[in-house]
Motif scaffolding. Sequence first.
Motif, PDB file in Angstrom:
ATOM      1  N   TRP A  59      26.217  19.966  28.217  1.00  0.00           N
ATOM      2  CA  TRP A  59      24.999  19.241  27.864  1.00  0.00           C
ATOM      3  C   TRP A  59      23.752  20.062  28.198  1.00  0.00           C
ATOM      4  CZ3 TRP A  59      26.544  13.731  29.949  1.00  0.00           C
ATOM      5  CH2 TRP A  59      27.403  13.119  29.034  1.00  0.00           C
ATOM      6  N   ILE A  60      23.772  20.781  29.316  1.00  0.00           N
ATOM      7  CA  ILE A  60      22.636  21.641  29.667  1.00  0.00           C
ATOM      8  C   ILE A  60      22.428  22.703  28.584  1.00  0.00           C
ATOM      9  CG2 ILE A  60      21.854  23.439  31.276  1.00  0.00           C
ATOM     10  CD1 ILE A  60      23.246  21.801  33.524  1.00  0.00           C
ATOM     11  N   THR A  92      16.168  24.116  39.591  1.00  0.00           N
ATOM     12  CA  THR A  92      15.205  23.572  40.545  1.00  0.00           C
ATOM     13  C   THR A  92      15.635  22.162  40.911  1.00  0.00           C
ATOM     14  OG1 THR A  92      13.426  24.771  39.433  1.00  0.00           O
ATOM     15  CG2 THR A  92      12.768  22.991  40.904  1.00  0.00           C
ATOM     16  N   GLU A  93      15.632  21.858  42.197  1.00  0.00           N
ATOM     17  CA  GLU A  93      15.922  20.491  42.630  1.00  0.00           C
ATOM     18  C   GLU A  93      14.616  19.709  42.703  1.00  0.00           C
ATOM     19  OE1 GLU A  93      18.221  18.132  46.220  1.00  0.00           O
ATOM     20  OE2 GLU A  93      18.763  20.209  45.780  1.00  0.00           O
ATOM     21  N   ILE A  94      14.662  18.451  42.300  1.00  0.00           N
ATOM     22  CA  ILE A  94      13.517  17.545  42.397  1.00  0.00           C
ATOM     23  C   ILE A  94      13.725  16.713  43.661  1.00  0.00           C
ATOM     24  CG2 ILE A  94      12.167  15.726  41.263  1.00  0.00           C
ATOM     25  CD1 ILE A  94      13.518  16.661  38.595  1.00  0.00           C
ATOM     26  N   GLY A 120      18.074  14.685  41.844  1.00  0.00           N
ATOM     27  CA  GLY A 120      17.423  15.028  40.593  1.00  0.00           C
ATOM     28  C   GLY A 120      17.148  16.514  40.544  1.00  0.00           C
ATOM     29  N   GLY A 121      17.111  17.061  39.338  1.00  0.00           N
ATOM     30  CA  GLY A 121      16.804  18.471  39.204  1.00  0.00           C
ATOM     31  C   GLY A 121      16.603  18.879  37.759  1.00  0.00           C
ATOM     32  N   LEU A 122      16.278  20.149  37.580  1.00  0.00           N
ATOM     33  CA  LEU A 122      16.084  20.736  36.264  1.00  0.00           C
ATOM     34  C   LEU A 122      17.023  21.908  36.089  1.00  0.00           C
ATOM     35  CD1 LEU A 122      12.182  20.800  36.268  1.00  0.00           C
ATOM     36  CD2 LEU A 122      13.636  19.227  34.984  1.00  0.00           C
ATOM     37  N   ALA A 123      17.611  22.016  34.901  1.00  0.00           N
ATOM     38  CA  ALA A 123      18.461  23.151  34.541  1.00  0.00           C
ATOM     39  C   ALA A 123      18.224  23.448  33.067  1.00  0.00           C
ATOM     40  CB  ALA A 123      19.933  22.839  34.793  1.00  0.00           C
ATOM     41  N   ASN A 124      17.806  24.654  32.758  1.00  0.00           N
ATOM     42  CA  ASN A 124      17.565  25.044  31.375  1.00  0.00           C
ATOM     43  C   ASN A 124      16.582  24.084  30.693  1.00  0.00           C
ATOM     44  OD1 ASN A 124      17.862  26.626  29.049  1.00  0.00           O
ATOM     45  ND2 ASN A 124      19.619  25.431  28.324  1.00  0.00           N
ATOM     46  N   ARG A 125      15.557  23.680  31.449  1.00  0.00           N
ATOM     47  CA  ARG A 125      14.533  22.743  30.983  1.00  0.00           C
ATOM     48  C   ARG A 125      15.122  21.397  30.551  1.00  0.00           C
ATOM     49  NH1 ARG A 125      10.393  25.348  27.138  1.00  0.00           N
ATOM     50  NH2 ARG A 125       9.319  23.428  27.639  1.00  0.00           N
ATOM     51  N   THR A 126      16.231  21.021  31.166  1.00  0.00           N
ATOM     52  CA  THR A 126      16.867  19.719  30.992  1.00  0.00           C
ATOM     53  C   THR A 126      16.764  18.988  32.327  1.00  0.00           C
ATOM     54  OG1 THR A 126      18.443  20.640  29.414  1.00  0.00           O
ATOM     55  CG2 THR A 126      19.030  18.540  30.429  1.00  0.00           C
ATOM     56  N   PHE A 159       7.685  14.149  33.460  1.00  0.00           N
ATOM     57  CA  PHE A 159       8.576  15.277  33.213  1.00  0.00           C
ATOM     58  C   PHE A 159       8.626  15.723  31.748  1.00  0.00           C
ATOM     59  CE2 PHE A 159      10.567  13.791  37.216  1.00  0.00           C
ATOM     60  CZ  PHE A 159      10.413  14.973  37.931  1.00  0.00           C
ATOM     61  N   VAL A 160       8.106  14.938  30.837  1.00  0.00           N
ATOM     62  CA  VAL A 160       8.280  15.213  29.413  1.00  0.00           C
ATOM     63  C   VAL A 160       7.746  16.593  29.030  1.00  0.00           C
ATOM     64  CG1 VAL A 160       7.781  14.423  27.068  1.00  0.00           C
ATOM     65  CG2 VAL A 160       8.309  12.757  28.875  1.00  0.00           C
ATOM     66  N   GLY A 161       6.594  16.968  29.545  1.00  0.00           N
ATOM     67  CA  GLY A 161       5.984  18.232  29.169  1.00  0.00           C
ATOM     68  C   GLY A 161       6.756  19.470  29.593  1.00  0.00           C
ATOM     69  N   ILE A 162       7.638  19.331  30.583  1.00  0.00           N
ATOM     70  CA  ILE A 162       8.391  20.508  31.047  1.00  0.00           C
ATOM     71  C   ILE A 162       9.800  20.575  30.476  1.00  0.00           C
ATOM     72  CG2 ILE A 162       7.048  20.755  33.155  1.00  0.00           C
ATOM     73  CD1 ILE A 162       9.303  19.406  34.668  1.00  0.00           C
ATOM     74  N   LEU A 163      10.181  19.569  29.702  1.00  0.00           N
ATOM     75  CA  LEU A 163      11.511  19.569  29.112  1.00  0.00           C
ATOM     76  C   LEU A 163      11.536  20.452  27.882  1.00  0.00           C
ATOM     77  CD1 LEU A 163      12.355  15.776  29.428  1.00  0.00           C
ATOM     78  CD2 LEU A 163      12.957  17.639  30.990  1.00  0.00           C
ATOM     79  N   ARG A 164      12.725  20.901  27.514  1.00  0.00           N
ATOM     80  CA  ARG A 164      12.851  21.750  26.317  1.00  0.00           C
ATOM     81  C   ARG A 164      12.340  21.022  25.091  1.00  0.00           C
ATOM     82  NH1 ARG A 164      19.297  22.024  25.826  1.00  0.00           N
ATOM     83  NH2 ARG A 164      19.023  22.196  28.024  1.00  0.00           N
ATOM     84  N   HIS A 165      11.986  21.787  24.086  1.00  0.00           N
ATOM     85  CA  HIS A 165      11.454  21.221  22.849  1.00  0.00           C
ATOM     86  C   HIS A 165      12.555  20.472  22.110  1.00  0.00           C
ATOM     87  CE1 HIS A 165       7.692  23.173  23.541  1.00  0.00           C
ATOM     88  NE2 HIS A 165       8.315  24.317  23.739  1.00  0.00           N
TER      89      HIS A 165
END
Length: 172
Positions: A59-60, A92-94, A120-126, A159-165
Motif C-alpha cells: 500500500w505504501i 517519520t514517526e508522528i 502514527g507516521g509517514l512513509a513515502n508521503r503516505t 496532513f493533506v498537504g504533505i501526502l502524495r499527489h
Amino acid sequence: MMADALNIAVLTLSDTRTLAEDRSGDTLVERLEAAGHQLLDRALIPDDIYQMRAVVSRWIADPEIQVILATGGTGFSGRDSTPEAIRPLLDTEIEGFGELFRQLSWAEIGSSTVQSRALGGLANRTAIFCLPGSTGACRTAWDQILLEQLDSTHKPCNFVGILRHGVQNHGQ
C-alpha cells in the motif's frame, strides 16, 4: 471550500475475526466515507509481523493510496505486534498522534490507556495510523483526531498537504 477526498486503505489485524465480523474496520470505513473520502482497499489478516509488513509495504508503494488505517495488534498480548511491524517501514514517526490518542482515551478508559501503543507516521508521503482494535478506540481516533487532520480545510494545519499527489477535489 470543500475538503479534498483522500484515497484510504483499511487493514484489520485479527487472529479471530473475519471481515463479516470486523466492526472496527466497518466503523473506520463508515466514518471515512461519511467524511467524503474513498476506500481504495481493505484487508483483514492475522496479527503476523511479516504479513502486516507485506500488505502495508504494498500500500505504501501504491501511488493511489494516501492514507492507511490499521486497527488491532497495538496492545501487549503475546500476538500484538503492529508497532513492531510498522515502525521500521516509517520514514517519520508522528509522535503526537499516539500521545494525543492516549490523552483522549484517558476520559474513556482511564489508566488502561497506558496499554495502548497507538502509532502514527509517514512513509513515502503516505500517512499511516495504527489504532487499537476496539470500535471505541477507532471512533475516538477518527472523530477526535483523524477527521480534522485528514481535512484539507482544517487550520492551522493538517496532513493533506504533505501526502502524495492524487488527491481528488470535490469541486472540480
